[in-house]
Design an enzyme around this catalytic site. Structure first.
Site, PDB file in Angstrom:
ATOM      1  N   SER A 209       7.090   9.666  -9.778  1.00 26.37           N
ATOM      2  CA  SER A 209       7.240  11.121  -9.833  1.00 26.37           C
ATOM      3  C   SER A 209       7.969  11.455 -11.130  1.00 26.37           C
ATOM      4  CB  SER A 209       8.088  11.554  -8.637  1.00 26.37           C
ATOM      5  OG  SER A 209       8.661  12.816  -8.847  1.00 26.37           O
TER       6      SER A 209
ATOM      7  N   TYR B 222      15.099  10.199  -2.695  1.00 28.11           N
ATOM      8  CA  TYR B 222      13.717  10.181  -3.189  1.00 28.11           C
ATOM      9  C   TYR B 222      13.673   9.762  -4.664  1.00 28.11           C
ATOM     10  CZ  TYR B 222       9.065  12.031  -4.361  1.00 28.11           C
ATOM     11  OH  TYR B 222       7.776  12.183  -4.812  1.00 28.11           O
TER      12      TYR B 222
HETATM   13  N1  LIG Z   1       3.579  16.315  -3.737  1.00 27.31           N
HETATM   14  C1  LIG Z   1       4.320  16.211  -4.839  1.00 27.31           C
HETATM   15  O1  LIG Z   1       4.827  17.219  -5.375  1.00 27.31           O
HETATM   16  C2  LIG Z   1       4.520  14.874  -5.503  1.00 27.31           C
HETATM   17  C3  LIG Z   1       5.042  14.876  -6.819  1.00 27.31           C
HETATM   18  C4  LIG Z   1       5.252  13.651  -7.452  1.00 27.31           C
HETATM   19  C5  LIG Z   1       4.935  12.472  -6.799  1.00 27.31           C
HETATM   20  N2  LIG Z   1       4.435  12.501  -5.524  1.00 27.31           N
HETATM   21  C6  LIG Z   1       4.140  11.219  -4.891  1.00 27.31           C
HETATM   22  O2  LIG Z   1       2.752  11.149  -4.593  1.00 27.31           O
HETATM   23  C7  LIG Z   1       2.540  10.330  -3.450  1.00 27.31           C
HETATM   24  C8  LIG Z   1       1.681  11.074  -2.440  1.00 27.31           C
HETATM   25  O3  LIG Z   1       2.371  12.250  -2.070  1.00 27.31           O
HETATM   26  P1  LIG Z   1       1.675  13.466  -1.326  1.00 27.31           P
HETATM   27  O4  LIG Z   1       2.315  14.690  -1.860  1.00 27.31           O
HETATM   28  O5  LIG Z   1       0.214  13.328  -1.339  1.00 27.31           O
HETATM   29  O6  LIG Z   1       2.272  13.224   0.166  1.00 27.31           O
HETATM   30  P2  LIG Z   1       1.741  13.663   1.595  1.00 27.31           P
HETATM   31  O7  LIG Z   1       0.812  14.810   1.493  1.00 27.31           O
HETATM   32  O8  LIG Z   1       2.942  13.785   2.442  1.00 27.31           O
HETATM   33  O9  LIG Z   1       0.887  12.356   2.051  1.00 27.31           O
HETATM   34  C9  LIG Z   1       1.558  11.151   2.225  1.00 27.31           C
HETATM   35  C10 LIG Z   1       0.587  10.120   2.771  1.00 27.31           C
HETATM   36  O10 LIG Z   1       1.285   8.889   2.948  1.00 27.31           O
HETATM   37  C11 LIG Z   1       1.191   8.464   4.309  1.00 27.31           C
HETATM   38  N3  LIG Z   1       2.402   7.711   4.641  1.00 27.31           N
HETATM   39  C12 LIG Z   1       3.681   8.147   4.659  1.00 27.31           C
HETATM   40  N4  LIG Z   1       4.510   7.151   4.989  1.00 27.31           N
HETATM   41  C13 LIG Z   1       3.730   6.049   5.160  1.00 27.31           C
HETATM   42  C14 LIG Z   1       3.996   4.695   5.510  1.00 27.31           C
HETATM   43  N5  LIG Z   1       5.241   4.246   5.762  1.00 27.31           N
HETATM   44  N6  LIG Z   1       2.960   3.837   5.613  1.00 27.31           N
HETATM   45  C15 LIG Z   1       1.693   4.254   5.372  1.00 27.31           C
HETATM   46  N7  LIG Z   1       1.373   5.515   5.040  1.00 27.31           N
HETATM   47  C16 LIG Z   1       2.391   6.396   4.944  1.00 27.31           C
HETATM   48  C17 LIG Z   1       0.979   9.760   5.090  1.00 27.31           C
HETATM   49  O11 LIG Z   1       0.376   9.558   6.357  1.00 27.31           O
HETATM   50  P3  LIG Z   1       1.240   9.351   7.727  1.00 27.31           P
HETATM   51  O12 LIG Z   1       2.425  10.249   7.642  1.00 27.31           O
HETATM   52  O13 LIG Z   1       0.280   9.717   8.809  1.00 27.31           O
HETATM   53  O14 LIG Z   1       1.601   7.893   7.730  1.00 27.31           O
HETATM   54  C18 LIG Z   1       0.035  10.489   4.142  1.00 27.31           C
HETATM   55  O15 LIG Z   1      -1.278   9.991   4.270  1.00 27.31           O
HETATM   56  C19 LIG Z   1       3.926   9.962  -2.926  1.00 27.31           C
HETATM   57  O16 LIG Z   1       4.275   8.689  -3.374  1.00 27.31           O
HETATM   58  C20 LIG Z   1       4.828  10.994  -3.562  1.00 27.31           C
HETATM   59  O17 LIG Z   1       6.145  10.542  -3.717  1.00 27.31           O
HETATM   60  C21 LIG Z   1       4.213  13.674  -4.873  1.00 27.31           C
END
Ligand SMILES: NC(=O)c1ccc[n+]([C@@H]2O[C@H](COP(=O)([O-])OP(=O)(O)OC[C@H]3O[C@@H](n4cnc5c(N)ncnc54)[C@H](OP(=O)(O)O)[C@@H]3O)[C@@H](O)[C@H]2O)c1
Length: 230
Positions: free
Chosen positions: A141, A154
């Site tokens: 991130s 985080y």
């Molecule tokens: N959204 C942002 O603004 C942002 C910005 C920078 C970086 N990121 C990074 O991008 C990545 C994806 O984020 P996102 O925003 O797409 O998140 P999200 O919408 O919350 O999706 C997270 C996904 O990960 C799964 N997950 C969570 N914990 C898990 C575990 N222990 N084992 C297996 N699966 C797991 C969730 O499914 P379940 O809960 O059903 O397991 C879901 O499919 C993350 O690494 C996040 O830190 C996000």
């Protein structure tokens, strides 16, 4: 393109958009998250538009569980015999002052965001080394470069991913395996809206935009160890 791509946390958000992107180009996809019903639902939605497809397999898997991760890798190799791309995307976040973060939540964040990256990389490497090629993309991130208030847990795990990626890139020099980290700003997903319910989608990056960047990185053209900011 017929590559085998594992994307952790691919049932919604960035991971789901990335799975759609790879499928569109003909790749084979491994979908996984912690909830079986989410996996089934995501597999059904991914197959929409491309018809019944044996290019998608799915697993209930907690990335922090060595047993779960081992099973995913074994079953993927049994079906497709190789792993071309690993996207360590599964993530969990919390936006709270430190005193309000309990130890259980902290441990979960470390388990998903860091231990998961360690376990999936470790289990995938033997196949990639045997192939003498592969690409590993670790989703960090912008908070992996700059900490901000209320993001202590985080942000710490996202900084850790940078160290892990740099070390692995160095360790795997001359193996044909490239290791990258990706550093998005705010993306319009459940994760972001749960922390900032007041946010407006139009002010954020669309998950499909990040998926395009992941797809591009997966070509393995950039020098290993590259950190890509979006
Ligand atoms: N959204 C942002 O603004 C942002 C910005 C920078 C970086 N990121 C990074 O991008 C990545 C994806 O984020 P996102 O925003 O797409 O998140 P999200 O919408 O919350 O999706 C997270 C996904 O990960 C799964 N997950 C969570 N914990 C898990 C575990 N222990 N084992 C297996 N699966 C797991 C969730 O499914 P379940 O809960 O059903 O397991 C879901 O499919 C993350 O690494 C996040 O830190 C996000």
């Amino acid at each position: 393109m017929d590559r085998v791509v594992i994307i952790t946390g691919s049932t919604r958000g960035i991971g789901f958009a990335a799975a759609q992107r790879f499928l569109k180009e003909g790749d084979k996809i491994v979908v996984l998250c912690r909830h079986r019903s989410h996996v089934i639902n995501a597999m059904r939605r991914l197959a929409e538009g491309i018809g019944p497809d044996d290019r998608i397999i799915g697993f209930k898997c907690d990335v922090g569980s060595s047993w779960d991760v081992k099973k995913v890798i074994e079953k993927t190799l049994k079906k497709w015999d190789r792993i071309d791309i690993l996207v360590n995307n599964a993530g969990e976040a919390i936006y709270k002052p430190l005193e309000e973060i309990n130890v259980r939540k902290f441990k979960r964040i470390v388990s998903t965001n860091l231990k998961g990256v360690f376990l999936f990389t470790k289990q995938t490497l033997p196949a990639m080394k045997a192939q003498k090629e592969g690409v590993i993309i670790n989703i960090s991130s912008e908070l992996g470069f700059r900490g901000q208030k209320n993001y202590s847990a985080y942000s710490a795990t996202n900084f850790a991913i940078v160290g892990f990626t740099e070390s692995m890139a160095d360790e795997l020099l001359d193996t044909g395996i490239k290791v990258y980290s990706l550093h998005p700003g705010g993306v319009a997903t459940d994760m972001y809206f749960e922390m900032h319910p007041e946010a407006r989608p139009e002010e954020l990056i669309a998950p499909e935009q990040i998926a395009d960047v992941i797809f591009d990185m997966a070509k393995g053209i950039k020098p290993t160890g590259s950190k890509i900011e979006v």
